[in-house]
Design a protein around this motif. Structure first.
Motif, short mmCIF file in Angstrom:
data_model
loop_
_atom_site.label_atom_id
_atom_site.label_comp_id
_atom_site.label_asym_id
_atom_site.label_seq_id
_atom_site.Cartn_x
_atom_site.Cartn_y
_atom_site.Cartn_z
N GLU A 1 -14.72 -4.95 -8.08
CA GLU A 1 -15.14 -4.99 -6.59
C GLU A 1 -14.31 -7.26 -6.62
OE1 GLU A 1 -15.04 -5.44 -2.80
OE2 GLU A 1 -14.96 -3.93 -3.91
N PRO A 2 -14.59 -7.88 -7.43
CA PRO A 2 -14.26 -9.23 -7.17
C PRO A 2 -12.51 -8.50 -7.34
CG PRO A 2 -16.14 -9.26 -8.37
CD PRO A 2 -15.44 -7.45 -8.27
N ALA A 3 -12.09 -8.52 -8.56
CA ALA A 3 -10.44 -8.69 -8.97
C ALA A 3 -10.08 -7.94 -7.27
CB ALA A 3 -10.22 -7.16 -9.82
N TYR A 4 -10.55 -6.92 -6.76
CA TYR A 4 -9.60 -5.69 -5.19
C TYR A 4 -10.39 -7.16 -3.71
CZ TYR A 4 -8.96 -3.11 -0.92
OH TYR A 4 -8.46 -2.15 -0.78
N ARG A 5 -11.17 -7.97 -3.89
CA ARG A 5 -11.44 -9.22 -3.21
C ARG A 5 -10.19 -10.28 -3.30
NH1 ARG A 5 -17.35 -9.51 -1.47
NH2 ARG A 5 -18.16 -7.50 -1.48
N LEU B 1 -4.82 -12.46 -1.61
CA LEU B 1 -3.38 -12.91 -2.07
C LEU B 1 -2.41 -12.23 -1.16
CD1 LEU B 1 -3.58 -12.87 -6.18
CD2 LEU B 1 -3.35 -14.99 -4.43
N ARG B 2 -2.66 -10.52 -0.86
CA ARG B 2 -2.02 -9.22 0.05
C ARG B 2 -1.42 -10.44 1.28
NH1 ARG B 2 -4.75 -4.55 3.34
NH2 ARG B 2 -3.36 -3.67 4.51
N VAL C 1 7.13 -10.95 0.63
CA VAL C 1 7.25 -10.52 -0.08
C VAL C 1 7.98 -9.58 -0.37
CG1 VAL C 1 7.90 -10.27 -2.74
CG2 VAL C 1 6.68 -12.90 -2.00
N ALA C 2 7.17 -8.13 -0.02
CA ALA C 2 7.85 -7.15 0.06
C ALA C 2 8.53 -6.55 1.03
CB ALA C 2 6.38 -5.95 -0.31
N CYS D 1 1.05 -1.35 0.12
CA CYS D 1 -0.05 -0.25 0.29
C CYS D 1 1.25 1.09 0.18
CB CYS D 1 -1.02 -0.09 1.45
SG CYS D 1 -1.89 -1.51 1.47
N ARG D 2 1.82 1.40 1.02
CA ARG D 2 2.39 2.44 0.89
C ARG D 2 3.81 2.49 -0.19
NH1 ARG D 2 5.33 0.61 5.66
NH2 ARG D 2 7.21 -0.29 4.42
#
Length: 133
Positions: free
Chosen positions: A113-117, A122-123, A129-130, A28-29
């Motif tokens: 919305e489904p793509a964001y969910r 996966l977040r 990894v990040a 997010c950052r």
């Protein structure tokens, strides 16, 4: 110049929206840093929900909800989250305005919305990894 009041508005204070993002999330950052470097970003109020005071959150938005999902308070004081919030952010930035308007229209808005969910699922792995880099 505001046609209703006759007063000019300083460019740095004309928030087109308020973005609530999780600054403790490395993904997010990085993404917010990318958007903040774009033209028009100075008109947006950016609130890092991991470090802000409770009174900086939008009415009805808890810190837990703000950290779990992307939220925007639009210029008409409507709280928008998830995929629709990204479309709203893109509309506020001139370089992305076309895509924001396009993605706000059916049927594309229904796919956001489904793509964001899916991204939210996966977040955690992507954050790991990040953080390792």
């Amino acid at each position: 110049m505001n046609p209703r009041t006759g007063m000019s508005r300083p460019e740095t204070s004309t928030d087109s929206c308020t973005v609530f993002y999780d600054g403790a999330c490395p993904l997010c950052r990085r993404e917010i840093a990318f958007y903040r470097r774009r033209a028009g970003a100075e008109r947006i109020r950016w609130v890092d929900v991991s470090a802000c005071a409770a009174d900086e959150l939008a009415p009805g938005l808890s810190r837990a909800d703000a950290e779990a999902r992307f939220h925007i308070l639009d210029d008409q004081a409507r709280l928008v989250s998830g995929g629709r919030a990204f479309a709203r952010l893109w509309q506020a930035l001139p370089a992305f305005r076309f895509w924001g308007r396009l993605m706000a229209q059916p049927p594309l808005v229904w796919l956001l919305e489904p793509a964001y969910r899916l991204f939210l699922k996966l977040r955690p792995g992507l954050q790991a990894v990040a953080r390792s880099r």
